[in-house]
Design a protein around this motif. Structure first.
Motif, PDB file in Angstrom:
ATOM      1  N   GLY A  43       0.851   2.563   1.058  1.00  0.00           N
ATOM      2  CA  GLY A  43      -0.196   2.361   2.054  1.00  0.00           C
ATOM      3  C   GLY A  43      -0.218   3.488   3.050  1.00  0.00           C
ATOM      4  O   GLY A  43       0.132   4.632   2.733  1.00  0.00           O
ATOM      5  N   ASN A  44      -0.568   3.160   4.287  1.00  0.00           N
ATOM      6  CA  ASN A  44      -0.670   4.175   5.338  1.00  0.00           C
ATOM      7  C   ASN A  44      -0.170   3.619   6.669  1.00  0.00           C
ATOM      8  O   ASN A  44      -0.175   2.407   6.906  1.00  0.00           O
ATOM      9  CB  ASN A  44      -2.137   4.625   5.509  1.00  0.00           C
ATOM     10  N   ASP A  45       0.293   4.556   7.514  1.00  0.00           N
ATOM     11  CA  ASP A  45       0.665   4.249   8.892  1.00  0.00           C
ATOM     12  C   ASP A  45       1.793   3.222   8.981  1.00  0.00           C
ATOM     13  O   ASP A  45       1.727   2.258   9.747  1.00  0.00           O
ATOM     14  CB  ASP A  45      -0.569   3.760   9.680  1.00  0.00           C
ATOM     15  N   PHE A  46       2.850   3.465   8.201  1.00  0.00           N
ATOM     16  CA  PHE A  46       4.008   2.568   8.209  1.00  0.00           C
ATOM     17  C   PHE A  46       4.979   2.879   9.348  1.00  0.00           C
ATOM     18  O   PHE A  46       5.923   2.132   9.576  1.00  0.00           O
ATOM     19  CB  PHE A  46       4.756   2.663   6.874  1.00  0.00           C
ATOM     20  N   GLY A  47       4.783   4.000  10.025  1.00  0.00           N
ATOM     21  CA  GLY A  47       5.680   4.342  11.108  1.00  0.00           C
ATOM     22  C   GLY A  47       6.894   5.108  10.637  1.00  0.00           C
ATOM     23  O   GLY A  47       6.911   5.704   9.558  1.00  0.00           O
ATOM     24  N   PHE A  52       9.909  -2.573  12.423  1.00  0.00           N
ATOM     25  CA  PHE A  52       8.975  -3.052  11.394  1.00  0.00           C
ATOM     26  C   PHE A  52       9.539  -4.309  10.737  1.00  0.00           C
ATOM     27  O   PHE A  52      10.740  -4.589  10.814  1.00  0.00           O
ATOM     28  CB  PHE A  52       8.723  -1.982  10.329  1.00  0.00           C
ATOM     29  N   GLN A  53       8.673  -5.030  10.081  1.00  0.00           N
ATOM     30  CA  GLN A  53       9.092  -6.221   9.330  1.00  0.00           C
ATOM     31  C   GLN A  53       8.156  -6.451   8.156  1.00  0.00           C
ATOM     32  O   GLN A  53       6.937  -6.530   8.332  1.00  0.00           O
ATOM     33  CB  GLN A  53       9.097  -7.457  10.233  1.00  0.00           C
ATOM     34  N   VAL A  54       8.743  -6.515   6.961  1.00  0.00           N
ATOM     35  CA  VAL A  54       8.014  -6.890   5.753  1.00  0.00           C
ATOM     36  C   VAL A  54       8.166  -8.399   5.579  1.00  0.00           C
ATOM     37  O   VAL A  54       9.276  -8.930   5.642  1.00  0.00           O
ATOM     38  CB  VAL A  54       8.562  -6.153   4.514  1.00  0.00           C
ATOM     39  N   THR A  55       7.047  -9.087   5.365  1.00  0.00           N
ATOM     40  CA  THR A  55       7.073 -10.546   5.230  1.00  0.00           C
ATOM     41  C   THR A  55       6.429 -10.962   3.925  1.00  0.00           C
ATOM     42  O   THR A  55       5.349 -10.475   3.563  1.00  0.00           O
ATOM     43  CB  THR A  55       6.336 -11.222   6.405  1.00  0.00           C
ATOM     44  N   ASN A  91       8.984   5.616   4.513  1.00  0.00           N
ATOM     45  CA  ASN A  91       8.319   6.694   5.245  1.00  0.00           C
ATOM     46  C   ASN A  91       6.928   6.208   5.649  1.00  0.00           C
ATOM     47  O   ASN A  91       6.641   5.015   5.565  1.00  0.00           O
ATOM     48  CB  ASN A  91       8.308   8.010   4.461  1.00  0.00           C
ATOM     49  N   HIS A  92       6.068   7.096   6.067  1.00  0.00           N
ATOM     50  CA  HIS A  92       4.774   6.685   6.620  1.00  0.00           C
ATOM     51  C   HIS A  92       3.847   6.045   5.591  1.00  0.00           C
ATOM     52  O   HIS A  92       2.904   5.341   5.968  1.00  0.00           O
ATOM     53  CB  HIS A  92       4.064   7.893   7.257  1.00  0.00           C
ATOM     54  N   THR A  93       4.074   6.316   4.311  1.00  0.00           N
ATOM     55  CA  THR A  93       3.126   5.852   3.290  1.00  0.00           C
ATOM     56  C   THR A  93       3.750   5.000   2.181  1.00  0.00           C
ATOM     57  O   THR A  93       3.034   4.559   1.290  1.00  0.00           O
ATOM     58  CB  THR A  93       2.427   7.052   2.625  1.00  0.00           C
ATOM     59  N   PHE A  94       5.049   4.785   2.214  1.00  0.00           N
ATOM     60  CA  PHE A  94       5.624   3.902   1.198  1.00  0.00           C
ATOM     61  C   PHE A  94       6.918   3.281   1.700  1.00  0.00           C
ATOM     62  O   PHE A  94       7.608   3.814   2.575  1.00  0.00           O
ATOM     63  CB  PHE A  94       5.863   4.641  -0.123  1.00  0.00           C
ATOM     64  N   ILE A  95       7.214   2.107   1.132  1.00  0.00           N
ATOM     65  CA  ILE A  95       8.483   1.417   1.355  1.00  0.00           C
ATOM     66  C   ILE A  95       9.074   1.110  -0.013  1.00  0.00           C
ATOM     67  O   ILE A  95       8.382   0.600  -0.897  1.00  0.00           O
ATOM     68  CB  ILE A  95       8.298   0.106   2.146  1.00  0.00           C
ATOM     69  N   LYS A  96      10.334   1.465  -0.174  1.00  0.00           N
ATOM     70  CA  LYS A  96      11.056   1.100  -1.392  1.00  0.00           C
ATOM     71  C   LYS A  96      12.011  -0.041  -1.030  1.00  0.00           C
ATOM     72  O   LYS A  96      12.792   0.070  -0.091  1.00  0.00           O
ATOM     73  CB  LYS A  96      11.847   2.285  -1.947  1.00  0.00           C
TER      74      LYS A  96
END
Length: 287
Positions: A43-47, A52-55, A91-96
């Motif tokens: 995605g975009n703008d993940f900081g 942050f929190q993935v739910t 990173n700003h555009t992906f989470i693994k």
């Protein structure tokens, strides 16, 4: 806030970053119930990987609706932040991240969202894969008073693939029952969750003596006395159904008939053999 200072003259303006956004995955983002499977969220703008929190949550349950049933109580919402072992890269555009162990009892997908510094993203569809049964195998051929709890014996081949059911010994699938079979497959869910049910025809295995939930890949059942062909064995995980597999008892085998020369005017004969079924109703006709 953003402050501009020019020759000791300051101007303060509010600065707000774009909220995070997640890219939907065609068909939904799917992962196995065992957990540990690598998930890539784009995605975009993940900081910058802080605050942050993935739910993952079940939005099909409405806590304000008394008629709504929380099938996934205690499992969702599931939250993951920078301190979670499941987060492997950011990173700003992906989470693994690695998928959590679990299961979805509802036959509708779950929803994943991302909150960064108080700003929430759109939700995308995610879900555990539905249960699937690869084969039925013989685990313990001996008739026991309860399901076999130790390592299975033999080659774990599909039932009937390495035997002659019409021979005297058949495939060991006697109508007397008591032997242990194993359902082998994938994504059966947490064996300690209580989410699973297994049916043998119309009968559900309910007693601990008759069923053992071993792992996400194996469930064992103790076959009841019976008889017949193509009895459906069905696994349910909550509302989700696996593919049916069929079970057939060995056919009857006649060893001898006495007397071998009955009276032509009528006589009683006795038929000796195996797999005649436990009841006259199941045994069928004698011709």
């Amino acid at each position: 806030d953003f402050v501009l200072n020019v020759s000791h003259v300051e101007d303060e303006q509010s600065l707000k970053f774009f909220p995070p956004s997640l890219n939907p995955v065609e068909g939904g983002l799917l992962f196995g119930t065992e957990g540990g499977e690598e998930i890539i969220i784009k995605g975009n703008d993940f900081g910058v990987g802080k605050d942050f929190q993935v739910t993952i949550e079940d939005l099909n349950f409405d806590p304000d609706d008394q008629s709504s049933v929380n099938l996934n109580e205690g499992l969702f919402p599931a939250n993951f932040d920078e301190n979670s072992e499941n987060i492997k890269g950011f990173n700003h555009t992906f989470i693994k991240m690695s998928a959590p162990e679990g299961q979805n009892r509802r036959d509708k997908p779950l929803t994943m969202s991302l909150v960064v510094a108080g700003q929430k993203s759109n939700g995308i569809s995610v879900d555990y894969r539905p249960p699937s049964v690869e084969k039925l195998v013989m685990c313990k051929a001996d008739a026991l008073s309860s399901v076999h709890p130790y390592d299975c014996e033999g080659e774990m081949n599909s039932l009937g693939s390495d035997c002659d059911k019409y021979a005297k010994g058949g495939c060991g699938l006697t109508t007397e029952g008591g032997y242990t079979l194993a359902l082998i497959g994938m994504d059966f869910g947490d064996p300690e969750s209580g989410a699973q049910k297994v049916f043998f025809g119309d009968m559900e295995f309910k007693d601990d003596e008759d069923i053992l939930f071993v792992s996400h890949r194996e469930i064992r059942i103790r076959v009841p006395p019976g008889g017949g062909l193509d009895i459906p064995v069905k696994l349910m995980v909550g509302e989700r159904s696996a593919n049916e597999v069929l079970f057939s008892y060995d056919p009857p085998y006649i060893e001898d008939v006495t007397p071998d020369k009955p009276d032509a005017n009528g006589d009683f004969v006795t038929i000796h053999g195996v797999n005649f079924a436990p009841t006259l109703e199941l045994a069928g006709d004698i011709k």
